[in-house]
Design a protein around this motif. Sequence first.
Motif, PDB file in Angstrom:
ATOM      1  N   THR A  95       0.840  -1.205   0.000  1.00 47.13           N
ATOM      2  CA  THR A  95       0.000   0.000   0.000  1.00 47.13           C
ATOM      3  C   THR A  95       0.876   1.257   0.000  1.00 47.13           C
ATOM      4  N   LEU A  96       1.958   1.229   0.803  1.00 54.95           N
ATOM      5  CA  LEU A  96       2.878   2.373   0.846  1.00 54.95           C
ATOM      6  C   LEU A  96       3.529   2.606  -0.516  1.00 54.95           C
ATOM      7  N   ILE A  97       3.906   1.511  -1.191  1.00 55.86           N
ATOM      8  CA  ILE A  97       4.493   1.653  -2.534  1.00 55.86           C
ATOM      9  C   ILE A  97       3.507   2.417  -3.423  1.00 55.86           C
ATOM     10  N   ALA A  98       2.217   2.019  -3.348  1.00 59.10           N
ATOM     11  CA  ALA A  98       1.192   2.689  -4.172  1.00 59.10           C
ATOM     12  C   ALA A  98       1.149   4.180  -3.871  1.00 59.10           C
ATOM     13  N   LEU A  99       1.242   4.539  -2.584  1.00 57.38           N
ATOM     14  CA  LEU A  99       1.144   5.951  -2.211  1.00 57.38           C
ATOM     15  C   LEU A  99       2.417   6.713  -2.570  1.00 57.38           C
ATOM     16  N   LEU A 100       3.572   6.021  -2.501  1.00 62.04           N
ATOM     17  CA  LEU A 100       4.853   6.711  -2.682  1.00 62.04           C
ATOM     18  C   LEU A 100       5.277   6.855  -4.145  1.00 62.04           C
ATOM     19  N   ILE A 101       4.740   5.995  -5.042  1.00 63.80           N
ATOM     20  CA  ILE A 101       5.087   6.162  -6.455  1.00 63.80           C
ATOM     21  C   ILE A 101       4.643   7.571  -6.869  1.00 63.80           C
ATOM     22  N   PRO A 102       5.553   8.389  -7.388  1.00 65.59           N
ATOM     23  CA  PRO A 102       5.157   9.754  -7.755  1.00 65.59           C
ATOM     24  C   PRO A 102       4.076   9.739  -8.825  1.00 65.59           C
ATOM     25  N   LYS A 103       3.093  10.651  -8.685  1.00 66.39           N
ATOM     26  CA  LYS A 103       1.984  10.666  -9.647  1.00 66.39           C
ATOM     27  C   LYS A 103       2.396  11.466 -10.882  1.00 66.39           C
ATOM     28  N   VAL A 104       2.539  10.752 -11.999  1.00 65.47           N
ATOM     29  CA  VAL A 104       2.863  11.397 -13.273  1.00 65.47           C
ATOM     30  C   VAL A 104       1.755  11.012 -14.242  1.00 65.47           C
ATOM     31  N   GLU A 105       1.347  11.933 -15.108  1.00 70.48           N
ATOM     32  CA  GLU A 105       0.260  11.586 -16.026  1.00 70.48           C
ATOM     33  C   GLU A 105       0.524  12.015 -17.458  1.00 70.48           C
ATOM     34  N   MET A 106       0.160  11.128 -18.386  1.00 70.64           N
ATOM     35  CA  MET A 106       0.142  11.458 -19.804  1.00 70.64           C
ATOM     36  C   MET A 106      -1.327  11.632 -20.175  1.00 70.64           C
ATOM     37  N   PHE A 107      -1.689  12.805 -20.685  1.00 78.63           N
ATOM     38  CA  PHE A 107      -3.093  13.043 -21.010  1.00 78.63           C
ATOM     39  C   PHE A 107      -3.345  12.845 -22.493  1.00 78.63           C
ATOM     40  N   ASP A 108      -4.606  12.602 -22.819  1.00 78.30           N
ATOM     41  CA  ASP A 108      -5.006  12.413 -24.204  1.00 78.30           C
ATOM     42  C   ASP A 108      -5.780  13.649 -24.651  1.00 78.30           C
ATOM     43  N   GLU A 109      -5.214  14.388 -25.589  1.00 78.14           N
ATOM     44  CA  GLU A 109      -5.838  15.620 -26.078  1.00 78.14           C
ATOM     45  C   GLU A 109      -7.266  15.357 -26.568  1.00 78.14           C
TER      46      GLU A 109
END
Lengths: 219, 167
Positions: free
Chosen positions: A190-204
Amino acid sequence: MDIIVKTSGEDFPSRIVQMFENVIHQGHGSLVLVFLIGIIFGGIIQYTRVDKFEKIAGFAMLKDTIVPKMLFLTVGLTSIGLYFMIEAGGAHYHIKPILWQGLIIGGTLFGIAMAILGKCPGTGPVSIAEGRIDVLVGAIGGLLGGLVFTLYYDDFFKPLMGESSGKLILTGFFPGNEHMVVLIFGVAVTLIALLIPKVEMFDEADLSRLPDDKRPDRK
Amino acid sequence: MNRLPWWMGGILMSGLLLMTFSIFGADRPIGASTYVPYFAGLIFNLDPEKYTYLKEVKNAGSWEGIMLLGSLFGGFIVSVFLTKTFRLSLIPTGWKKYKNNSVLSRLLWSFFAGFIMIIGARLAGGCTSGHFMSGMSQMAISAMIFGTVVMIVLVVTGKLFYNTKED
């Protein structure tokens, strides 16, 4: 007029009927429940948008981390809940065997395919349901893959998978400390899930339908 | 593009897994790749008595087949009414940006990837659902091996296959 349900024929319609019959008689939930599990499964995947190419291939490019965050959170929470459900007799283990060759060769093919297609077998159908024709073509490739696997299972694929090294689970290595191992595993994942930095690729193509102040990429 | 945050998705998916595992639910894990050879058997009219693999996947394949029908239905309804992302398309935006603009290239690669994806999943005995989510939740060692291999190969393929430097 009598309605005749054929349950033993070999033509396509009667084999579809047999699929429903199999589910009704195998004791893993009623037909309605299994269908409902599918609706919720597809609904969650669609509503979180993790079936998108930009989320899965985006993770392969390390430009999007929504999929690993959601996967690890799911595993972390479920592992703790499931262990105590099994302890209480409310569920059973269904462990897959360790087939080293099968897991490594299969995992390699699967990883390559997931990066290129940007889908997996669970998210693919959800993308097809929202009109992605390229994924439908991928599914046709998948059906042929399933056909080849079935045809050459005895002669080629089964020997390739190798011998089973048993159905091991992590807690089996720590006799006497099972509860502690489950808690540490569940909390760590669960901690791994929270600690992975949130990066996003969006779809135009999706963003362009939103008003400017609602676009998550402009915040 | 209305959507749920990833943590809400994780909590809901966890609830669905526990419900499916429970003896009051389906008393089995969620899987999503066994239905493919099962459907291949139906579509190509293979004799289920003649092929070992079709006998092995008879129950799991039909269970997942019904689940798949639900998943198509759920995905369609949510895409039309909630996320409003239903549209026919041949090529993803990310593919145009990081690979190429050719529809033919996308379709050929999709076909090839779909083909090896199912062979890979059946060799390993599971996919993202059966191994990663259901298997890791039971702390199965097989699922951890599969998860590690897939994550590494996924990221290496992503680096080699796409032109990620053109940002």
